[in-house]
Design a protein around this motif. Structure first.
Motif, PDB file in Angstrom:
ATOM      1  N   UNK A   9       0.990  -1.116  -0.192  1.00  0.00           N
ATOM      2  CA  UNK A   9       0.099  -0.124   0.136  1.00  0.00           C
ATOM      3  C   UNK A   9       0.707   1.256  -0.041  1.00  0.00           C
ATOM      4  N   UNK A  10       0.514   2.230  -0.690  1.00  0.00           N
ATOM      5  CA  UNK A  10       1.217   3.508  -0.648  1.00  0.00           C
ATOM      6  C   UNK A  10       1.194   4.211   0.579  1.00  0.00           C
ATOM      7  N   UNK A  11       2.213   4.881   0.796  1.00  0.00           N
ATOM      8  CA  UNK A  11       2.327   5.698   1.920  1.00  0.00           C
ATOM      9  C   UNK A  11       1.625   7.110   1.880  1.00  0.00           C
ATOM     10  N   UNK A  12       0.520   7.607   2.462  1.00  0.00           N
ATOM     11  CA  UNK A  12      -0.238   8.697   2.404  1.00  0.00           C
ATOM     12  C   UNK A  12       0.552   9.824   3.159  1.00  0.00           C
ATOM     13  N   UNK A  13       0.508  10.900   2.780  1.00  0.00           N
ATOM     14  CA  UNK A  13       1.473  11.942   3.511  1.00  0.00           C
ATOM     15  C   UNK A  13       0.560  12.932   3.890  1.00  0.00           C
ATOM     16  N   UNK A  14       0.597  13.415   5.377  1.00  0.00           N
ATOM     17  CA  UNK A  14      -0.027  14.545   5.835  1.00  0.00           C
ATOM     18  C   UNK A  14       0.713  15.401   6.695  1.00  0.00           C
ATOM     19  N   UNK A  15       0.576  16.598   6.968  1.00  0.00           N
ATOM     20  CA  UNK A  15       1.205  17.548   7.837  1.00  0.00           C
ATOM     21  C   UNK A  15       1.041  16.955   9.129  1.00  0.00           C
ATOM     22  N   UNK A  16      -0.131  16.444   9.528  1.00  0.00           N
ATOM     23  CA  UNK A  16      -0.437  16.249  10.912  1.00  0.00           C
ATOM     24  C   UNK A  16      -1.316  15.209  11.142  1.00  0.00           C
ATOM     25  N   UNK A  17      -0.775  14.271  12.066  1.00  0.00           N
ATOM     26  CA  UNK A  17      -1.686  13.171  12.347  1.00  0.00           C
ATOM     27  C   UNK A  17      -2.078  12.978  13.636  1.00  0.00           C
ATOM     28  N   UNK A  18      -3.384  12.726  14.147  1.00  0.00           N
ATOM     29  CA  UNK A  18      -3.949  12.636  15.443  1.00  0.00           C
ATOM     30  C   UNK A  18      -4.342  11.542  15.596  1.00  0.00           C
ATOM     31  N   UNK A  19      -4.117  10.600  16.623  1.00  0.00           N
ATOM     32  CA  UNK A  19      -4.875   9.298  16.912  1.00  0.00           C
ATOM     33  C   UNK A  19      -5.426   9.355  18.034  1.00  0.00           C
TER      34      UNK A  19
ATOM     35  N   UNK B 210      13.887   9.821  10.934  1.00  0.00           N
ATOM     36  CA  UNK B 210      14.307  11.396  10.894  1.00  0.00           C
ATOM     37  C   UNK B 210      13.665  12.195  11.292  1.00  0.00           C
ATOM     38  N   UNK B 211      12.832  13.076  10.654  1.00  0.00           N
ATOM     39  CA  UNK B 211      12.053  14.006  11.088  1.00  0.00           C
ATOM     40  C   UNK B 211      10.390  14.092  10.913  1.00  0.00           C
ATOM     41  N   UNK B 212      10.280  12.760  10.417  1.00  0.00           N
ATOM     42  CA  UNK B 212       8.789  12.151  10.164  1.00  0.00           C
ATOM     43  C   UNK B 212       8.344  10.902  10.870  1.00  0.00           C
ATOM     44  N   UNK B 213       7.010  11.070  11.041  1.00  0.00           N
ATOM     45  CA  UNK B 213       6.403  10.029  12.001  1.00  0.00           C
ATOM     46  C   UNK B 213       5.815   8.890  10.851  1.00  0.00           C
ATOM     47  N   UNK B 214       5.810   7.551  10.976  1.00  0.00           N
ATOM     48  CA  UNK B 214       5.068   6.699  10.000  1.00  0.00           C
ATOM     49  C   UNK B 214       4.199   5.875  10.818  1.00  0.00           C
ATOM     50  N   UNK B 215       2.787   6.148  10.586  1.00  0.00           N
ATOM     51  CA  UNK B 215       2.163   5.406  11.536  1.00  0.00           C
ATOM     52  C   UNK B 215       1.433   4.317  10.463  1.00  0.00           C
ATOM     53  N   UNK B 216       1.460   3.036  11.047  1.00  0.00           N
ATOM     54  CA  UNK B 216       1.225   1.802  10.251  1.00  0.00           C
ATOM     55  C   UNK B 216      -0.251   1.413  10.571  1.00  0.00           C
TER      56      UNK B 216
END
Length: 116
Positions: free
Chosen positions: A1-11, A91-97
């Motif tokens: 599945x492709x990695x969808x990019x956002x500026x801000x993620x809230x769980x 690095x400077x990004x969060x990856x949420x699976x």
């Protein structure tokens, strides 16, 4: 599945997550809110919500949450109902699976609430 990019993620799509999502989206950030449910958290169980700023006189928690959901999405925030499997910082990004795909953002808020 492709990695969808956002500026801000809230769980978490309770009152805190939805409030933050509104502010992020209004500020022009591409905002994603992830929750197992359709949103609302504990507020859905409150018959007379009276202890939240702006909720006066008291209102049913379910109606208050429906208004918050509508307001949050009207500002452009996306809400995805799925389970978070892992969070990594590379690095400077969060990856949420999640069970429904992978998401990337520069900022992450964990607002998963509490239980009685």
């Amino acid at each position: 599945m492709d990695l969808q990019k956002f500026d801000y993620i809230i769980i978490g799509a309770g009152i805190a997550g939805l409030s933050s999502g509104q502010y992020g989206a209004r500020a022009g950030l591409k905002t994603l809110i992830i929750d197992l449910s359709s949103g609302g958290g504990q507020a859905l169980q409150i018959a007379d919500l009276e202890n939240y700023p702006g909720a006066y006189p008291s209102v049913p928690g379910s109606g208050f949450i429906m208004n918050m959901l509508n307001q949050t999405t009207s500002f452009g925030a996306e809400i995805v109902q799925t389970q978070v499997l892992s969070i990594d910082k590379i690095h400077n990004k969060f990856i949420v699976e999640t069970k429904n795909g992978s998401f990337e953002s520069y900022a992450l808020l964990i607002a998963t609430g509490a239980k009685h």
